[in-house]
Motif scaffolding. Structure first.
Motif, PDB file in Angstrom:
ATOM      1  N   MET A  97      46.173  31.899  34.418  1.00 22.24           N
ATOM      2  CA  MET A  97      46.297  33.057  35.303  1.00 22.24           C
ATOM      3  C   MET A  97      45.093  33.984  35.118  1.00 22.24           C
ATOM      4  N   ARG A  98      44.587  34.515  36.225  1.00 26.58           N
ATOM      5  CA  ARG A  98      43.484  35.475  36.176  1.00 26.58           C
ATOM      6  C   ARG A  98      44.057  36.890  36.269  1.00 26.58           C
ATOM      7  N   VAL A  99      43.496  37.821  35.503  1.00 26.06           N
ATOM      8  CA  VAL A  99      43.921  39.213  35.535  1.00 26.06           C
ATOM      9  C   VAL A  99      42.846  40.031  36.241  1.00 26.06           C
ATOM     10  N   ALA A 100      43.208  40.690  37.344  1.00 26.65           N
ATOM     11  CA  ALA A 100      42.297  41.572  38.062  1.00 26.65           C
ATOM     12  C   ALA A 100      42.691  43.007  37.733  1.00 26.65           C
ATOM     13  N   ALA A 101      41.901  43.677  36.940  1.00 26.64           N
ATOM     14  CA  ALA A 101      42.214  45.043  36.492  1.00 26.64           C
ATOM     15  C   ALA A 101      41.569  46.055  37.437  1.00 26.64           C
ATOM     16  N   LEU A 102      42.386  46.950  37.968  1.00 25.50           N
ATOM     17  CA  LEU A 102      41.917  47.989  38.882  1.00 25.50           C
ATOM     18  C   LEU A 102      42.016  49.346  38.203  1.00 25.50           C
ATOM     19  N   ALA A 103      41.058  50.212  38.486  1.00 23.93           N
ATOM     20  CA  ALA A 103      40.972  51.491  37.778  1.00 23.93           C
ATOM     21  C   ALA A 103      42.057  52.477  38.181  1.00 23.93           C
ATOM     22  N   ALA A 104      42.504  52.410  39.431  1.00 26.93           N
ATOM     23  CA  ALA A 104      43.478  53.389  39.916  1.00 26.93           C
ATOM     24  C   ALA A 104      44.335  52.755  40.995  1.00 26.93           C
ATOM     25  N   ALA A 105      45.395  53.460  41.373  1.00 26.08           N
ATOM     26  CA  ALA A 105      46.345  52.935  42.349  1.00 26.08           C
ATOM     27  C   ALA A 105      45.728  52.760  43.729  1.00 26.08           C
ATOM     28  N   ASP A 106      44.650  53.481  44.013  1.00 24.38           N
ATOM     29  CA  ASP A 106      43.993  53.380  45.325  1.00 24.38           C
ATOM     30  C   ASP A 106      42.594  52.769  45.204  1.00 24.38           C
ATOM     31  N   ASP A 107      42.386  51.949  44.189  1.00 25.37           N
ATOM     32  CA  ASP A 107      41.052  51.406  43.895  1.00 25.37           C
ATOM     33  C   ASP A 107      40.700  50.261  44.843  1.00 25.37           C
ATOM     34  N   PHE A 108      40.343  50.597  46.065  1.00 22.57           N
ATOM     35  CA  PHE A 108      39.964  49.573  47.038  1.00 22.57           C
ATOM     36  C   PHE A 108      38.670  48.869  46.641  1.00 22.57           C
ATOM     37  N   ASP A 109      37.682  49.632  46.175  1.00 23.75           N
ATOM     38  CA  ASP A 109      36.402  49.027  45.803  1.00 23.75           C
ATOM     39  C   ASP A 109      36.591  48.014  44.674  1.00 23.75           C
ATOM     40  N   GLY A 110      37.445  48.367  43.690  1.00 19.58           N
ATOM     41  CA  GLY A 110      37.710  47.435  42.604  1.00 19.58           C
ATOM     42  C   GLY A 110      38.396  46.175  43.096  1.00 19.58           C
ATOM     43  N   TRP A 111      39.355  46.347  44.025  1.00 18.99           N
ATOM     44  CA  TRP A 111      40.035  45.178  44.594  1.00 18.99           C
ATOM     45  C   TRP A 111      39.054  44.302  45.356  1.00 18.99           C
ATOM     46  N   ARG A 112      38.192  44.915  46.156  1.00 15.03           N
ATOM     47  CA  ARG A 112      37.243  44.146  46.968  1.00 15.03           C
ATOM     48  C   ARG A 112      36.300  43.330  46.080  1.00 15.03           C
ATOM     49  N   ASP A 113      35.772  43.955  45.004  1.00 14.39           N
ATOM     50  CA  ASP A 113      34.854  43.229  44.118  1.00 14.39           C
ATOM     51  C   ASP A 113      35.562  42.059  43.447  1.00 14.39           C
ATOM     52  N   ALA A 114      36.782  42.307  42.957  1.00 12.87           N
ATOM     53  CA  ALA A 114      37.525  41.238  42.295  1.00 12.87           C
ATOM     54  C   ALA A 114      37.900  40.138  43.281  1.00 12.87           C
ATOM     55  N   ALA A 115      38.334  40.530  44.483  1.00 17.57           N
ATOM     56  CA  ALA A 115      38.750  39.550  45.486  1.00 17.57           C
ATOM     57  C   ALA A 115      37.581  38.670  45.917  1.00 17.57           C
ATOM     58  N   ARG A 116      36.391  39.272  46.057  1.00 13.40           N
ATOM     59  CA  ARG A 116      35.215  38.478  46.431  1.00 13.40           C
ATOM     60  C   ARG A 116      34.941  37.399  45.379  1.00 13.40           C
ATOM     61  N   SER A 117      34.979  37.815  44.108  1.00  9.86           N
ATOM     62  CA  SER A 117      34.693  36.861  43.044  1.00  9.86           C
ATOM     63  C   SER A 117      35.754  35.771  42.970  1.00  9.86           C
ATOM     64  N   LEU A 118      37.001  36.165  43.074  1.00  7.86           N
ATOM     65  CA  LEU A 118      38.096  35.188  43.003  1.00  7.86           C
ATOM     66  C   LEU A 118      38.040  34.211  44.177  1.00  7.86           C
ATOM     67  N   ALA A 119      37.798  34.754  45.379  1.00  6.40           N
ATOM     68  CA  ALA A 119      37.742  33.882  46.558  1.00  6.40           C
ATOM     69  C   ALA A 119      36.556  32.939  46.487  1.00  6.40           C
ATOM     70  N   ALA A 120      35.428  33.436  45.960  1.00 11.87           N
ATOM     71  CA  ALA A 120      34.247  32.574  45.832  1.00 11.87           C
ATOM     72  C   ALA A 120      34.520  31.411  44.882  1.00 11.87           C
ATOM     73  N   GLN A 121      35.388  31.653  43.890  1.00 13.96           N
ATOM     74  CA  GLN A 121      35.755  30.598  42.941  1.00 13.96           C
ATOM     75  C   GLN A 121      36.973  29.800  43.412  1.00 13.96           C
ATOM     76  N   ARG A 122      37.476  30.158  44.606  1.00  9.64           N
ATOM     77  CA  ARG A 122      38.623  29.486  45.216  1.00  9.64           C
ATOM     78  C   ARG A 122      39.867  29.552  44.325  1.00  9.64           C
ATOM     79  N   VAL A 123      40.081  30.719  43.759  1.00 15.35           N
ATOM     80  CA  VAL A 123      41.281  30.934  42.940  1.00 15.35           C
ATOM     81  C   VAL A 123      42.451  31.211  43.880  1.00 15.35           C
ATOM     82  N   ALA A 124      43.530  30.494  43.717  1.00 10.72           N
ATOM     83  CA  ALA A 124      44.691  30.646  44.595  1.00 10.72           C
ATOM     84  C   ALA A 124      45.367  31.993  44.356  1.00 10.72           C
ATOM     85  N   PRO A 125      45.955  32.580  45.390  1.00 10.53           N
ATOM     86  CA  PRO A 125      46.660  33.855  45.226  1.00 10.53           C
ATOM     87  C   PRO A 125      47.742  33.804  44.154  1.00 10.53           C
ATOM     88  N   SER A 126      48.409  32.658  44.007  1.00  3.62           N
ATOM     89  CA  SER A 126      49.479  32.547  43.009  1.00  3.62           C
ATOM     90  C   SER A 126      48.951  32.549  41.583  1.00  3.62           C
TER      91      SER A 126
END
Length: 459
Positions: free
Chosen positions: A1-30
């Motif tokens: 399992m991969r852990v995506a740590a976000l700085a705050a409850a509204d951390d869109f920029d953190g989510w976007r950076d993590a999501a880009r990296s995860l998607a580039a590595q083809r990590v499944a949402p589950s």
């Protein structure tokens, strides 16, 4: 399992950076656990995200805008839902247009809820004055449903730039000292003041503009749910105003001919007196005075200009300078009784640049227009004109809340958000700047036709 740590409850920029990296590595949402701040995460989610250096996947722009809003939602699954949709859009970009897709519909409903909460905070937050180190500070308490406080902070900075204020919420607090916006920990309602003398003035104003003939209780409760009432001083008056609405409406009808104006005249006077001390933006400091609107409060037509000029600033009245004289001449040629029209400006203070002994007009900025928009909305709320004419781009932005191209919208009836009619044309100062006399005469004639069209559209 991969852990995506976000700085705050509204951390869109953190989510976007993590999501880009995860998607580039083809990590499944589950296989991803989204952790916000110090909140506990999955017991087995211990594999950190590693940027593999792969190119970021491309997704439709509307999804980025949607994700930015959904990231502020209170649903604990919001980031997981967004990442799942992201992985699908990489394979099926056109999915963003499939309004029947259940996952997309859920995200859009979440975004709608966030936008509604943003609007409610802007509409129902009430500041109360307190003394701090000998100076006035304004404090407000609000309980948002979603994580919207940081997003909304800039709105309040722009609208109340000259005030020192704090907004307290259970999640976090934001503070503005006139120059810097800072954040602090969450608070409780007990940390906010109960009231101040200004509230009595506001209650008087609210009661005076309450129109029982327009009362629609269901619509009012839908727009202003009871849960917001506890933090709004004027709502203490609502039950009594509703209870007496029918009797007041009958009295209004009975006395309408004998006392034209009525509540509107009282409300307008209170609003003008309040505007005299306006400090919503820095323009009040160099200006001589507030230049408020003038004209009959039962006017069917309301005309909104840009801002007072040098002569208006000195006289304290709108449309008395050179552009005002052009406007008066055009109104006369259009066959419109100038004395039956209410005239005002989008910005109430004169913005200028000193050049020796002269004061040269400077165009108001978006922040100044938005800060003064509150006054225009109150003026329109009192007058309820059948037609509002915007003279120039500044006035058009004030009425519509967005940048307007005059050449595209000119000469036709537009519908404002409150359902009323508007008409957009040029500002008479534009005619004064035309160097060629034949062109100036041609444009003046066109301006007169615009005024005629606006007047005819009221019929």
């Amino acid at each position: 399992m991969r852990v995506a740590a976000l700085a705050a409850a509204d951390d869109f920029d953190g989510w976007r950076d993590a999501a880009r990296s995860l998607a580039a590595q083809r990590v499944a949402p589950s296989d991803v656990v989204w952790q916000v701040g110090d909140l506990p995460t999955d017991l087995f989610g211990d594999e950190a995200i590693v940027d593999a250096g792969a190119p970021a996947p491309r997704v439709p722009r509307p999804f980025i805008d949607l994700a930015r809003t959904v990231a502020m939602h209170a649903d604990p699954q919001r980031f997981a839902l967004l990442y799942a949709m992201l992985t699908r859009l990489i394979a099926e970009p056109r999915l963003i247009d499939d309004k029947a897709d259940p996952a997309l519909r859920r995200l859009e409903e979440m975004a709608k809820g966030v936008r509604r909460d943003i609007h409610k905070m802007r509409a129902f937050l009430r500041f109360r004055e307190v003394e701090e180190d000998g100076d006035a500070r304004f404090v407000a308490w609000f309980e948002p449903e979603h994580h919207i406080v940081r997003h909304n902070a800039r709105f309040f900075v722009d609208r109340f730039a000259a005030m020192r204020w704090s907004i307290l919420t259970p999640e976090l607090s934001v503070h503005w000292d006139g120059e810097t916006l800072t954040e602090g920990p969450g608070a409780s309602k007990a940390d906010a003041p109960d009231g101040d003398p200004v509230e009595e003035v506001w209650k008087t104003y609210y009661a005076s503009i309450f129109n029982p003939a327009r009362l629609k209780k269901g619509a009012m409760l839908k727009e202003m749910p009871r849960k917001y009432w506890k933090n709004m001083p004027e709502t203490a008056l609502v039950p009594a105003l509703i209870a007496g609405a029918q009797a007041r409406e009958a009295a209004m009808i009975e006395t309408a001919r004998a006392a034209p104006g009525g509540n509107s005249e009282t409300a307008w006077t209170a609003l003008r007196d309040e505007a005299a001390g306006c400090q919503r933006c820095p323009l009040w400091k160099p200006a001589t005075q507030t230049v408020f609107g003038e004209g009959p409060v039962d006017a069917a037509m309301m005309v909104v200009g840009e801002q007072p000029g040098d002569q208006e600033d000195l006289a304290g009245r709108p449309f008395v300078g050179p552009a005002g004289q052009v406007f008066d001449r055009a109104m006369a040629e259009a066959g419109i009784d100038r004395s039956r029209v209410y005239v005002t400006n989008a910005v109430k203070h004169f913005k200028f640049e000193p050049r020796g002994k002269r004061r040269i007009h400077a165009k108001p900025g978006a922040g100044e227009i938005d800060a003064c928009r509150w006054w225009i909305e109150q003026e329109r709320g009192i007058l309820r004109p059948r037609m509002t004419v915007a003279l120039g781009a500044t006035a058009a932005r004030s009425l519509t809340g967005k940048t307007v191209t005059i050449s595209r919208e000119r000469g036709r009836v537009l519908t404002l958000t409150d359902g009323s009619a508007a008409w957009i044309t040029v500002h008479p100062s534009y005619l004064l700047r035309l160097p060629d006399k034949s062109q100036a005469d041609e444009e003046f004639a066109r301006f007169v036709e615009d005024l005629k069209g606006a007047h005819a559209a009221m019929a």
